[in-house]
Design an enzyme around this catalytic site. Sequence first.
Site, mmCIF file in Angstrom:
data_model
loop_
_atom_site.group_PDB
_atom_site.id
_atom_site.type_symbol
_atom_site.label_atom_id
_atom_site.label_comp_id
_atom_site.label_asym_id
_atom_site.label_seq_id
_atom_site.Cartn_x
_atom_site.Cartn_y
_atom_site.Cartn_z
ATOM 1 N N GLU A 40 -12.084 2.427 5.727
ATOM 2 C CA GLU A 40 -11.045 2.910 6.637
ATOM 3 C C GLU A 40 -11.176 4.423 6.793
ATOM 4 O OE1 GLU A 40 -6.370 1.935 7.462
ATOM 5 O OE2 GLU A 40 -6.870 2.848 5.543
ATOM 6 N N GLU A 43 0.828 -1.202 0.000
ATOM 7 C CA GLU A 43 0.000 0.000 0.000
ATOM 8 C C GLU A 43 0.864 1.255 0.000
ATOM 9 O OE1 GLU A 43 -3.557 2.111 2.646
ATOM 10 O OE2 GLU A 43 -2.206 0.665 3.579
ATOM 11 N N GLN A 62 -9.577 0.567 -0.218
ATOM 12 C CA GLN A 62 -10.014 1.252 0.994
ATOM 13 C C GLN A 62 -10.494 2.647 0.630
ATOM 14 O OE1 GLN A 62 -6.411 0.679 3.372
ATOM 15 N NE2 GLN A 62 -7.521 -0.762 4.670
#
Length: 258
Positions: free
Chosen positions: A240, A143, A204
């Site tokens: 998130e 990520e 996310q």
Amino acid sequence: MPKFAANLSTMFNEVPFLARFEAAAAQGFKAVEFLFPYEYPAELLAEKLRDNGLRQVLFNTAPGDAAAGEWGLAALPGRERDARADIDRALSYAIALGCPCVHVMAGVVPPGEDRRRYRDAFIGNLRYAADAFAQHGIKVLIEALSPQVKPDYLFSSQHQAAELAAAVDRPNLFIQFDVFHAQLVDGDISGLMNSLAGRYAHIQIASVPERHEPDDGELNYPWLFAQLDALGYQGWVGCEYRPRADTAAGLDWVRPYL
């Protein structure tokens, strides 16, 4: 229609962590993610998942000494033994929780250091992780983190994530596409979704720039969700974000999808 997972590290903070599984299930979520499981025995977390009819879809490798500024060990030269111990521990939790994806955290590069050394260490540790996880059908994710949130992290752009994934060259290594970070660094979210389709295995979301519920701010999320459907995305979308107030009160945006 996208599948949404509640992030128990950022949502339902009105109750203690172990009570958040029930809270998420009560609101209609069928899956959860969180940052780190290591404070609790894997058997206890697996029990919480079973009792509430939930799937675990993502967590991270350990951050290292976060109080000292660490945020992952896998890119730190000379820390390979520690990084691979964290990877092994994450694998044991992933197996116990039936989790299909684990994010291997890279780490922070101190100013003035040779970033190529950190990149090389990361690639080596990712290959170790991917080979170990492949034996259990589990994906390894990387990520990109925006410098506004995590200064000096090894990489910040989705394009850098794609380049790293190509360099690792393992079929079970994918991008974790965090739309909040991507908008801060790259922009062109719809273009990225198209150009990187098939290379990300988890998404996310959060509003930009506040990182609250994805129903306000710079991005038109319903339009992006429709684009994901058009692209045939089959993975989960992790929520998130930091709720503006009470978590349940801010879930109107997701109820039609649940």
